[in-house]
Write an enzyme that holds these catalytic residues in place. Structure first.
Site, PDB file in Angstrom:
ATOM      1  CE  LYS A  16      -7.344  -6.779  -7.830  1.00  0.00           C
ATOM      2  NZ  LYS A  16      -7.891  -6.623  -6.469  1.00  0.00           N
ATOM      3  NE  ARG A  91      -4.841  -1.129  -5.332  1.00  0.00           N
ATOM      4  CZ  ARG A  91      -4.403  -2.367  -5.174  1.00  0.00           C
ATOM      5  NH1 ARG A  91      -3.712  -2.962  -6.106  1.00  0.00           N
ATOM      6  NH2 ARG A  91      -4.672  -3.018  -4.075  1.00  0.00           N
ATOM      7  NE  ARG A 130      -5.774 -11.510   0.788  1.00  0.00           N
ATOM      8  CZ  ARG A 130      -5.839 -10.540  -0.128  1.00  0.00           C
ATOM      9  NH1 ARG A 130      -6.123 -10.834  -1.387  1.00  0.00           N
ATOM     10  NH2 ARG A 130      -5.638  -9.294   0.215  1.00  0.00           N
ATOM     11  NE  ARG A 163      -1.714  -8.783   1.248  1.00  0.00           N
ATOM     12  CZ  ARG A 163      -2.246  -8.253   0.139  1.00  0.00           C
ATOM     13  NH1 ARG A 163      -2.501  -9.033  -0.896  1.00  0.00           N
ATOM     14  NH2 ARG A 163      -2.521  -6.976   0.075  1.00  0.00           N
ATOM     15  NE  ARG A 174      -5.308  -3.936   1.430  1.00  0.00           N
ATOM     16  CZ  ARG A 174      -5.497  -5.249   1.474  1.00  0.00           C
ATOM     17  NH1 ARG A 174      -5.749  -5.851   2.622  1.00  0.00           N
ATOM     18  NH2 ARG A 174      -5.427  -5.959   0.386  1.00  0.00           N
TER      19      ARG A 174
HETATM   20  P1  AMP Z   1      -2.651  -5.733  -3.288  1.00  0.00           P
HETATM   21  O1  AMP Z   1      -1.834  -6.948  -3.040  1.00  0.00           O
HETATM   22  O2  AMP Z   1      -3.058  -5.582  -4.727  1.00  0.00           O
HETATM   23  O3  AMP Z   1      -3.824  -5.611  -2.355  1.00  0.00           O
HETATM   24  O4  AMP Z   1      -1.694  -4.476  -3.004  1.00  0.00           O
HETATM   25  C1  AMP Z   1      -1.117  -4.294  -1.721  1.00  0.00           C
HETATM   26  C2  AMP Z   1      -0.699  -2.851  -1.531  1.00  0.00           C
HETATM   27  O5  AMP Z   1       0.288  -2.495  -2.510  1.00  0.00           O
HETATM   28  C3  AMP Z   1      -1.802  -1.817  -1.705  1.00  0.00           C
HETATM   29  O6  AMP Z   1      -2.586  -1.654  -0.532  1.00  0.00           O
HETATM   30  C4  AMP Z   1      -0.980  -0.567  -2.018  1.00  0.00           C
HETATM   31  O7  AMP Z   1      -0.344  -0.045  -0.873  1.00  0.00           O
HETATM   32  C5  AMP Z   1       0.116  -1.154  -2.929  1.00  0.00           C
HETATM   33  N1  AMP Z   1      -0.298  -1.148  -4.343  1.00  0.00           N
HETATM   34  C6  AMP Z   1      -0.544  -2.239  -5.134  1.00  0.00           C
HETATM   35  N2  AMP Z   1      -0.894  -1.882  -6.372  1.00  0.00           N
HETATM   36  C7  AMP Z   1      -0.883  -0.532  -6.394  1.00  0.00           C
HETATM   37  C8  AMP Z   1      -1.182   0.448  -7.374  1.00  0.00           C
HETATM   38  N3  AMP Z   1      -1.578   0.105  -8.615  1.00  0.00           N
HETATM   39  N4  AMP Z   1      -1.068   1.761  -7.020  1.00  0.00           N
HETATM   40  C9  AMP Z   1      -0.672   2.122  -5.797  1.00  0.00           C
HETATM   41  N5  AMP Z   1      -0.399   1.259  -4.809  1.00  0.00           N
HETATM   42  C10 AMP Z   1      -0.496  -0.070  -5.095  1.00  0.00           C
END
Ligand code: AMP
Length: 222
Positions: A16, A91, A130, A163, A174
């Site tokens: 994404k 989400r 990644r 990360r 996740r």
């Molecule tokens: P990502 O970079 O999109 O994988 O997001 C990293 C982390 O940020 C996730 O594992 C969640 O802990 C938090 N996070 C990101 N977007 C959301 C969301 N829409 N709702 C809740 N937590 C989020």
């Protein structure tokens, strides 16, 4: 300048963010990543960052009201006519409903949701490989999408790093969180007539072409 208001929906590692960056350039859309935003808040030790830190590091979702406020505020900072891609938000169903209401109140309905379809076994491999730029957040993959010079961002020259939440133990959480809390959004947006599935397991350039075709076909009506 495009004016589509879009969501990119899909599990972690589905591409994404990579495609949001590409589509942002191609269509002139702002790419708003909830994960990048939270990581910036955490790095800056803000109140939001302190509230989010424990959830992000363990791969759980931060509370719906926290992330919804953050993302609506990010939308409100854009020029009103700007198109945007929401990457990683919403989400959960409550987030999707709050977004729907927030956008309706602003007279800014969504044009479409691109759903990145990909099997779990492919995600585990991708997340292990990644690497993310510590400067600008650009994503790479040691296997499928390496930088031109090892460990260095093509875009800004920043150092690449893994990360913390791409470690194997956190990845499992996740992915489980995605299937349980986020996958129900696929039906939600299908029922709203907004869903545009793409095969996200394909080569990155083929995915780019497929996503671009979906966005181009959506137009900006509404
Ligand atoms: P990502 O970079 O999109 O994988 O997001 C990293 C982390 O940020 C996730 O594992 C969640 O802990 C938090 N996070 C990101 N977007 C959301 C969301 N829409 N709702 C809740 N937590 C989020």
């Amino acid at each position: 300048m495009g004016a589509q208001r879009l969501i990119f929906l899909g599990p972690p590692g589905s591409g994404k963010g990579t495609q949001a960056a590409r589509m942002s350039g191609k269509f002139g859309l702002a790419a708003l990543s909830s994960g990048d935003t939270l990581r910036r808040e955490i790095a800056g030790d803000s109140a939001v960052g302190r509230a989010a830190q424990a959830y992000v590091s363990t791969g759980q979702l931060v509370p719906d009201d926290v992330i919804t406020d953050v993302m609506l505020a990010a939308i409100d900072r854009l020029p009103r006519s700007a198109g945007f891609i929401l990457d990683g938000f919403p989400r959960t169903i409550p987030q999707a409903e709050a977004l729907q209401q927030g956008l309706a109140a602003r007279g800014m309905p969504l044009h479409g949701v691109v759903d990145f379809e990909i099997p779990d076994q492919e995600l585990v491999v991708r997340l292990a490989g990644r690497r993310v730029c510590t400067g600008c957040g650009m994503s790479y993959n040691v296997g499928s999408l390496p930088p031109r010079a090892a460990g260095v961002c093509d875009r800004c020259g920043g150092a690449l790093a893994q990360r913390e939440d791409d470690r194997e133990d956190v990845v499992a959480t996740r992915l489980a969180t995605y299937r349980r809390q986020t996958a129900p959004l696929i039906d939600f947006y299908r029922r709203h007539g907004l869903l545009h599935p793409v095969d996200a397991a394909a080569d990155v350039n083929d995915v780019e072409a497929a996503v671009a075709a979906e966005i181009a076909a959506m137009g900006v009506a509404g």
